[in-house]
Design a protein around this motif. Structure first.
Motif, PDB file in Angstrom:
ATOM      1  N   CYS A 199       2.620  58.448 -83.034  1.00  0.00           N
ATOM      2  CA  CYS A 199       2.829  57.882 -81.700  1.00  0.00           C
ATOM      3  C   CYS A 199       2.414  56.414 -81.639  1.00  0.00           C
ATOM      4  N   LEU A 200       1.656  55.934 -82.628  1.00  0.00           N
ATOM      5  CA  LEU A 200       1.241  54.530 -82.696  1.00  0.00           C
ATOM      6  C   LEU A 200       2.015  53.791 -83.775  1.00  0.00           C
ATOM      7  N   ASP A 201       3.182  54.316 -84.139  1.00  0.00           N
ATOM      8  CA  ASP A 201       3.997  53.740 -85.224  1.00  0.00           C
ATOM      9  C   ASP A 201       3.191  53.715 -86.515  1.00  0.00           C
ATOM     10  N   PHE A 202       2.388  54.757 -86.712  1.00  0.00           N
ATOM     11  CA  PHE A 202       1.559  54.980 -87.893  1.00  0.00           C
ATOM     12  C   PHE A 202       0.493  53.901 -88.074  1.00  0.00           C
ATOM     13  N   ALA A 203       0.157  53.218 -87.003  1.00  0.00           N
ATOM     14  CA  ALA A 203      -1.110  52.485 -86.982  1.00  0.00           C
ATOM     15  C   ALA A 203      -2.223  53.493 -86.696  1.00  0.00           C
ATOM     16  N   ALA A 224       3.058  60.399 -94.986  1.00  0.00           N
ATOM     17  CA  ALA A 224       4.387  59.825 -95.199  1.00  0.00           C
ATOM     18  C   ALA A 224       4.607  58.598 -94.325  1.00  0.00           C
ATOM     19  N   GLY A 225       4.213  58.698 -93.061  1.00  0.00           N
ATOM     20  CA  GLY A 225       4.394  57.564 -92.159  1.00  0.00           C
ATOM     21  C   GLY A 225       3.602  56.350 -92.581  1.00  0.00           C
ATOM     22  N   ARG A 226       2.389  56.579 -93.069  1.00  0.00           N
ATOM     23  CA  ARG A 226       1.551  55.462 -93.507  1.00  0.00           C
ATOM     24  C   ARG A 226       2.123  54.803 -94.756  1.00  0.00           C
ATOM     25  N   LEU A 258      -8.218  53.054 -84.552  1.00  0.00           N
ATOM     26  CA  LEU A 258      -9.155  51.948 -84.714  1.00  0.00           C
ATOM     27  C   LEU A 258      -8.438  50.610 -84.763  1.00  0.00           C
ATOM     28  N   GLU A 259      -7.276  50.571 -85.430  1.00  0.00           N
ATOM     29  CA  GLU A 259      -6.525  49.320 -85.508  1.00  0.00           C
ATOM     30  C   GLU A 259      -6.035  48.888 -84.129  1.00  0.00           C
ATOM     31  N   VAL A 260      -5.517  49.857 -83.366  1.00  0.00           N
ATOM     32  CA  VAL A 260      -5.027  49.521 -82.022  1.00  0.00           C
ATOM     33  C   VAL A 260      -6.185  49.121 -81.123  1.00  0.00           C
ATOM     34  N   TYR A 261      -7.301  49.831 -81.246  1.00  0.00           N
ATOM     35  CA  TYR A 261      -8.475  49.493 -80.429  1.00  0.00           C
ATOM     36  C   TYR A 261      -8.983  48.098 -80.762  1.00  0.00           C
ATOM     37  N   ALA A 262      -8.950  47.730 -82.066  1.00  0.00           N
ATOM     38  CA  ALA A 262      -9.428  46.408 -82.473  1.00  0.00           C
ATOM     39  C   ALA A 262      -8.571  45.296 -81.872  1.00  0.00           C
ATOM     40  N   GLN A 263      -7.299  45.571 -81.637  1.00  0.00           N
ATOM     41  CA  GLN A 263      -6.430  44.575 -81.005  1.00  0.00           C
ATOM     42  C   GLN A 263      -6.822  44.364 -79.544  1.00  0.00           C
ATOM     43  N   LEU A 264      -7.416  45.382 -78.930  1.00  0.00           N
ATOM     44  CA  LEU A 264      -7.807  45.278 -77.532  1.00  0.00           C
ATOM     45  C   LEU A 264      -9.194  44.675 -77.363  1.00  0.00           C
ATOM     46  N   ARG A 265      -9.969  44.779 -78.405  1.00  0.00           N
ATOM     47  CA  ARG A 265     -11.336  44.264 -78.326  1.00  0.00           C
ATOM     48  C   ARG A 265     -11.764  43.745 -79.679  1.00  0.00           C
ATOM     49  N   VAL A 297       0.133  57.193 -66.611  1.00  0.00           N
ATOM     50  CA  VAL A 297       1.208  57.984 -67.203  1.00  0.00           C
ATOM     51  C   VAL A 297       1.937  57.213 -68.288  1.00  0.00           C
ATOM     52  N   THR A 298       2.134  55.913 -68.098  1.00  0.00           N
ATOM     53  CA  THR A 298       2.912  55.114 -69.047  1.00  0.00           C
ATOM     54  C   THR A 298       2.161  54.796 -70.325  1.00  0.00           C
ATOM     55  N   ARG A 299       0.822  54.915 -70.312  1.00  0.00           N
ATOM     56  CA  ARG A 299      -0.030  54.618 -71.473  1.00  0.00           C
ATOM     57  C   ARG A 299       0.054  53.156 -71.905  1.00  0.00           C
TER      58      ARG A 299
END
Length: 336
Positions: A313-317, A99-101, A320-327, A173-175
């Motif tokens: 918790c990743l706003d339905f990202a 649903a979130g996606r 892998l998508e979040v990791y790709a933004q970091l690298r 703690v803040t992530r």
């Protein structure tokens, strides 16, 4: 403030309606007698009169039969939406993730948006058959109650030179800062085999490490082989429990240039991300099985089933998508 409450027609109302119509009263006149809207009476006739004159006993029988029929939510009758939901469910997605996606992918198209409750309800009103059995089998965990995480020999013991979780950097703690991991083992049959689990706290990226055994040397070698592919900037800390398999943590920390901290005894919530992930992994690594037969390629494939899943918790990202933004390029994301 005036509120409206909907009431189904009763058998007494149907008797009154049938009698009034038989005496030639109009639909509006009977609506006034029943204190119902004319449209309500009109729908009653359209649904239950059919071609014959309206009869109370026939109308009541038809209404009772309809009430007993399970109803699939209307949106799941859509020729695109329901097959899409079935495909995502069969691939391991939860109702909330699906649903979130959808809401994320189609923010301006209500026809392609669903709630998790609608998806969940759509499964349980399916008639018995192979399709329902297949979708039920895709549920994450078959058990209904939590059972002890480990059985057999005691996993805990005295580990030399431990760094307490209280000394962990505050940014963990803040992530908000990536590079902080949680680790643990998933045990196989009779605690004779294990798979190492690693979860990055910010991206929720999952890595699975093959272990040659459950002893400290095997665990150190397995985690070293897996984490050495992670860039140094994304390899800051590792939070672990006080299991004896981490007795060689000093060698692991030196080899990877990573800080290893230990949670308080019997405090799994201090590594909640990893504990939650282990519950998801039990769908692919069932309890009571020999985990030594899982190859690195197989474990990478299992991790790849989780990492492309949207997370609330990743706003339905996806991780892998979040990791790709970091690298920009990561061999970890490719499953090495």
């Amino acid at each position: 403030m005036r509120t409206r409450s909907y009431r189904h027609r009763s058998a007494e109302e149907r008797d009154t309606l049938s009698l009034g119509l038989a005496h030639g009263h109009s639909l509006r006149a009977m609506a006034a007698v029943l204190r119902r809207a004319p449209s309500t009476v009109s729908r009653e006739l359209a649904r239950n009169a059919m071609r014959a004159p309206y009869r109370a006993c026939t109308a009541q029988t038809r209404a009772t039969a309809r009430a007993r029929q399970p109803r699939r939510p209307r949106k799941l009758r859509d020729p695109w939406l329901w097959p899409h939901v079935r495909t995502q469910w069969a691939e391991g997605g939860s109702p909330e993730q699906i649903a979130g996606r959808l809401n994320r992918a189609y923010p301006h198209n209500m026809a392609k948006q669903l709630s998790a409750e609608t998806i969940d309800g759509g499964l349980y009103v399916l008639p018995r058959g192979a399709l329902k059995s297949e979708l039920l089998a895709a549920l994450r965990q078959a058990r209904k109650a939590r059972r002890p995480r480990s059985r057999g020999t005691d996993r805990r013991g005295q580990i030399p030179n431990m760094t307490s979780i209280a000394e962990r950097p505050a940014e963990v703690v803040t992530r908000t800062v990536p590079g902080h991991w949680e680790g643990d083992l998933i045990k196989g049959a009779r605690n004779g085999s294990a798979v190492g689990t690693l979860v990055e706290r910010t991206t929720r990226l999952v890595l699975l490490a093959r272990m040659d055994g459950t002893d400290a040397t095997s665990v150190r070698a397995g985690f070293t082989k897996k984490l050495r592919h992670v860039p140094a900037l994304l390899r800051k800390t590792l939070t672990y429990d006080r299991g004896k398999e981490m007795a060689e943590h000093e060698q692991l920390a030196q080899r990877l240039a990573i800080q290893i901290v230990f949670a308080d005894p019997y405090s799994p919530w201090q590594r909640g991300t990893n504990e939650n992930t282990k519950g998801r992994l039990r769908q692919y690594l069932p309890k009571g099985t020999d985990l030594s037969g899982y190859t690195p390629r197989t474990l990478n494939a299992i991790a790849h089933r989780l990492n492309p899943r949207p997370r609330k918790c990743l706003d339905f990202a996806t991780p892998l998508e979040v990791y790709a933004q970091l690298r920009h390029y990561s061999p970890v994301a490719r499953g090495t």
